[in-house]
Design an enzyme around this catalytic site. Structure first.
Site, short mmCIF file in Angstrom:
data_model
loop_
_atom_site.label_atom_id
_atom_site.label_comp_id
_atom_site.label_asym_id
_atom_site.label_seq_id
_atom_site.Cartn_x
_atom_site.Cartn_y
_atom_site.Cartn_z
N LYS A 198 0.86 -1.19 0.00
CA LYS A 198 0.00 0.00 0.00
C LYS A 198 0.89 1.24 0.00
O LYS A 198 1.51 1.57 1.00
CB LYS A 198 -0.90 0.07 1.24
CG LYS A 198 -1.98 1.14 1.05
CD LYS A 198 -2.54 1.67 2.35
CE LYS A 198 -1.79 2.83 2.91
NZ LYS A 198 -1.75 4.05 2.08
N SER A 251 5.21 7.38 10.08
CA SER A 251 5.41 8.18 11.28
C SER A 251 5.22 7.32 12.54
O SER A 251 4.56 6.27 12.50
CB SER A 251 4.41 9.33 11.29
OG SER A 251 3.10 8.80 11.35
N THR A 252 5.75 7.80 13.65
CA THR A 252 5.65 7.06 14.91
C THR A 252 4.19 6.90 15.35
O THR A 252 3.79 5.78 15.71
CB THR A 252 6.51 7.74 15.98
OG1 THR A 252 7.87 7.68 15.51
CG2 THR A 252 6.42 7.03 17.32
N GLU A 272 9.45 0.88 10.83
CA GLU A 272 10.52 1.86 10.59
C GLU A 272 9.87 3.22 10.72
O GLU A 272 9.06 3.60 9.88
CB GLU A 272 11.10 1.71 9.18
CG GLU A 272 11.69 0.36 8.85
CD GLU A 272 12.97 0.09 9.59
OE1 GLU A 272 13.55 1.04 10.17
OE2 GLU A 272 13.40 -1.07 9.61
N CYS A 306 13.93 9.99 6.59
CA CYS A 306 13.77 9.61 8.01
C CYS A 306 15.09 9.73 8.76
O CYS A 306 15.10 10.06 9.94
CB CYS A 306 13.24 8.20 8.10
SG CYS A 306 14.20 7.06 7.11
N GLU A 403 10.09 16.12 15.18
CA GLU A 403 10.49 15.78 13.81
C GLU A 403 9.83 16.77 12.85
O GLU A 403 8.61 16.92 12.86
CB GLU A 403 10.05 14.35 13.47
CG GLU A 403 10.60 13.91 12.13
CD GLU A 403 10.03 12.58 11.64
OE1 GLU A 403 8.85 12.31 11.87
OE2 GLU A 403 10.80 11.83 11.01
P1 NAD Z 1 2.29 8.28 7.82
O1 NAD Z 1 2.55 7.54 9.07
O2 NAD Z 1 1.30 9.35 7.80
O3 NAD Z 1 1.83 7.25 6.67
C1 NAD Z 1 2.59 6.12 6.32
C2 NAD Z 1 1.68 5.13 5.59
O4 NAD Z 1 0.72 4.63 6.51
C3 NAD Z 1 0.89 5.74 4.44
O5 NAD Z 1 0.82 4.79 3.39
C4 NAD Z 1 -0.48 5.96 5.07
O6 NAD Z 1 -1.54 6.01 4.14
C5 NAD Z 1 -0.59 4.75 5.97
N1 NAD Z 1 -1.55 4.86 7.07
C6 NAD Z 1 -2.13 5.96 7.58
N2 NAD Z 1 -2.93 5.63 8.62
C7 NAD Z 1 -2.84 4.30 8.77
C8 NAD Z 1 -3.42 3.37 9.68
N3 NAD Z 1 -4.24 3.75 10.66
N4 NAD Z 1 -3.09 2.06 9.55
C9 NAD Z 1 -2.24 1.65 8.59
N5 NAD Z 1 -1.66 2.48 7.70
C10 NAD Z 1 -1.96 3.79 7.79
O7 NAD Z 1 3.74 8.77 7.33
P2 NAD Z 1 4.08 9.69 6.06
O8 NAD Z 1 3.61 11.06 6.37
O9 NAD Z 1 3.64 9.03 4.81
O10 NAD Z 1 5.67 9.65 6.06
C11 NAD Z 1 6.46 10.48 6.85
C12 NAD Z 1 6.91 9.76 8.10
O11 NAD Z 1 7.52 8.51 7.77
C13 NAD Z 1 7.94 10.52 8.89
O12 NAD Z 1 7.63 10.48 10.27
C14 NAD Z 1 9.23 9.76 8.64
O13 NAD Z 1 10.19 9.89 9.64
C15 NAD Z 1 8.75 8.38 8.48
N6 NAD Z 1 9.69 7.59 7.69
C16 NAD Z 1 10.48 6.66 8.31
C17 NAD Z 1 11.40 5.92 7.59
C18 NAD Z 1 12.27 4.88 8.26
O14 NAD Z 1 12.83 4.06 7.57
N7 NAD Z 1 12.42 4.90 9.55
C19 NAD Z 1 11.52 6.12 6.21
C20 NAD Z 1 10.71 7.08 5.60
C21 NAD Z 1 9.79 7.80 6.36
#
Ligand code: NAD
Length: 499
Positions: A198, A251-252, A272, A306, A403
């Site tokens: 997804k 995100s966390t 992650e 990230c 962050e």
């Molecule tokens: P996000 O957490 O908003 O979304 C991540 C994914 O989860 C998206 O596909 C989203 O549609 C999906 N999602 C949303 N709600 C959900 C739920 N309730 N259940 C399951 N899936 C759900 O993150 P983002 O805004 O897309 O990305 C930015 C964040 O990702 C930042 O915090 C960044 O640090 C983190 N990130 C971490 C890494 C790593 O390897 N540690 C790499 C890239 C990004």
């Protein structure tokens, strides 16, 4: 003038965009049950470029059923490991052949520099696929000496097998859409699993194209499926009882929701998550190398990385030179669309994300912090924020704590390296960190003390498929890359034979 290869790539992705895009289920496009659509935008202009289905729980169920059937029929795990490896290597070749098209498509949708799209989103991804393909033929268990005492005189031979865990859900963020989808897909396939990916609702295009190319490379239908959508779709996938393992990057807060949903079914999961990554520069730091390293590690992909460096602790003896050096370069960075190879700062992924970054900057301004560069969005269409350097930041300021995930670097001076270490660790996150020194003893002692899944010395941000990557503390659970990544998509079965 655009060269012929670029023109051909543009024609190829335009053809892709002109199609009525569906979900990718059981080897081909599928109309969504939901009947809803998501618009997809070009961050450089704010204009819509495509629409994709906004999948609901029925759509998720269909995609999982497709992956489950492929798994049950052993369409993929039943192949010889050497055949799985060969097909994954073919996929790497297909991705390489379509590399320019994928890079252009990612730049159009995500906003990133075409240089980054070519070198990382495609180049590093192709290398990653080749690396992981090799693990398909190297998965092994162990033979075990056992001491079972009954019945008297009995002999036993015990061994373990690593078996594919089942259907894997890969949930992907928007910052490196193609690369992170592949980080999940390929080790799961190497282990013999089937997969539902997804992508993020902001950046779904390259995952859909990847699924088509996977069929071209010989991956059987149903083995790799893609559902596009937002929270509802992600939540349905995370809570699905037929998913055996979730590999999540994001995100966390969302990661915690995913973990909680997974536990209801005892679905395995790895997370992650976010980071607030420090760089610590000791008194003997090589100033030029450190400035270049922080620019690369802090402004790559507009800081939407990230592992990006966002807190820089500098020994007071070098502080002024480093602060001025960073600010001088940040002030001169060319801002422009990702398709301009000379532009060094490109748009953020979306209007909503630009607003988030602007709010962090506004809080820093209200706190009276000293901006050496940037601190503002760029007027006009497109979601640009100027590269920002903030100096003399109190160690407990919000911009140090939260962050931002944008092009913002905060500098803090220190006198005692032990204080710097304490400040670097004073964060709920623990994804990555860097140490800048040529003092071998200091480096070797400090790398052990830093709470981070990855610590670089005299570099910040380079990753390698053979180097485990993941977070400590609130930055996640589990590691991607390396042998461990493949093993995380397996169950260990013990077999004990009495004879
Ligand atoms: P996000 O957490 O908003 O979304 C991540 C994914 O989860 C998206 O596909 C989203 O549609 C999906 N999602 C949303 N709600 C959900 C739920 N309730 N259940 C399951 N899936 C759900 O993150 P983002 O805004 O897309 O990305 C930015 C964040 O990702 C930042 O915090 C960044 O640090 C983190 N990130 C971490 C890494 C790593 O390897 N540690 C790499 C890239 C990004």
């Amino acid at each position: 003038m655009t060269n012929p290869a670029t023109q051909a790539a543009r024609a190829a992705f335009k053809q892709f965009l002109d199609r009525d895009l569906g979900l990718f289920v059981n080897g081909g496009p599928q109309r969504a049950h939901s009947g809803r659509w998501l618009d997809v935008f070009n961050p450089a202009t704010g204009e819509p470029i495509a629409r994709v289905p906004d999948a609901d729980s029925v759509d998720v169920d269909r995609a999982v059923a497709s992956a489950h059937e492929a798994f049950e029929q052993r369409r993929w795990s039943g192949l010889r490991p050497a055949d799985r490896e060969r097909i994954l290597l073919q996929l790497a070749d297909v991705l390489e052949r379509h590399g320019e098209e994928l890079a252009q498509l990612e730049t159009l949708n995500q906003g990133k520099s075409i240089n980054v799209a070519r070198a990382i989103e495609v180049g590093a991804t192709v290398e990653y696929v080749r690396y992981m393909a090799g693990w398909a033929t190297k998965i092994h268990g162990e033979t075990l000496d056992v001491s079972i005492p009954f019945p008297p005189g009995a002999k036993y031979t015990a061994f373990t097998r690593k078996e594919p865990v089942g259907v894997v859900a890969g949930i992907v963020p928007w910052n490196f859409p193609l690369m992170i989808a592949v980080w999940k897909l390929i080790p799961a396939l190497a282990a013999g699993c089937t997969v539902v990916i997804k992508p993020s609702p902001e950046t779904p295009l390259t995952a859909l194209r990847l699924a088509e190319l996977a069929i071209e490379a010989g991956i059987p239908p149903g083995v790799f499926n893609v559902v596009t959508g937002g929270r509802e779709c992600g939540a349905a996938l995370a809570a699905h009882p037929r998913i055996a393992k979730i590999s999540f990057t994001g995100s966390t807060p969302t990661g915690k929701l995913v973990g909680a949903a997974a536990l209801q079914n005892l679905t395995r999961f790895s997370l992650e998550l976010g980071g607030k990554n420090p760089a610590v520069m000791l008194a003997d730091v090589d100033v030029d190398q450190a400035i270049q390293g922080v620019l690369a590690g802090g402004f790559l992909n507009q800081g939407q990385v990230c592992a990006a460096v966002s807190r820089v602790y500098v020994h007071r003896s070098q502080y002024r030179r480093i602060a001025d050096g960073l600010a001088d370069i940040a002030l001169q960075m060319k801002i422009g669309p990702g398709c301009d190879p000379d532009a060094q700062i490109n748009p953020l992924v979306s209007a909503a994300h630009r607003e988030r970054v602007e709010r962090h900057i506004a809080v820093a301004k209200e706190a009276g912090l000293r901006f050496l560069a940037g601190g503002a969005a760029v007027e006009g269409p497109g979601f640009y924020v100027r590269p920002t350097v903030i100096a003399d930041v109190p160690p407990d300021a919000a911009i140090i704590r939260d962050e931002v995930f944008g092009p913002v670097i905060a500098l803090v001076p220190f006198d005692d390296p032990q204080d710097a270490l304490r400040l670097a660790n004073a964060s709920p996150y623990g994804l990555a960190a860097s140490l800048w020194t040529n003092d071998l003893r200091a480096a070797m002692n400090m790398v052990r003390e830093i709470d981070a899944g990855t610590v670089w010395v005299n570099a910040h941000v380079p990753l390698d498929p053979n180097m485990p990557f993941g977070g400590m503390k609130q930055s996640g659970m589990g590691r991607e890359f390396g042998k461990g990544a493949v093993e995380s998509f397996t169950e260990t079965k013990s077999i004990c034979i009495a004879h």
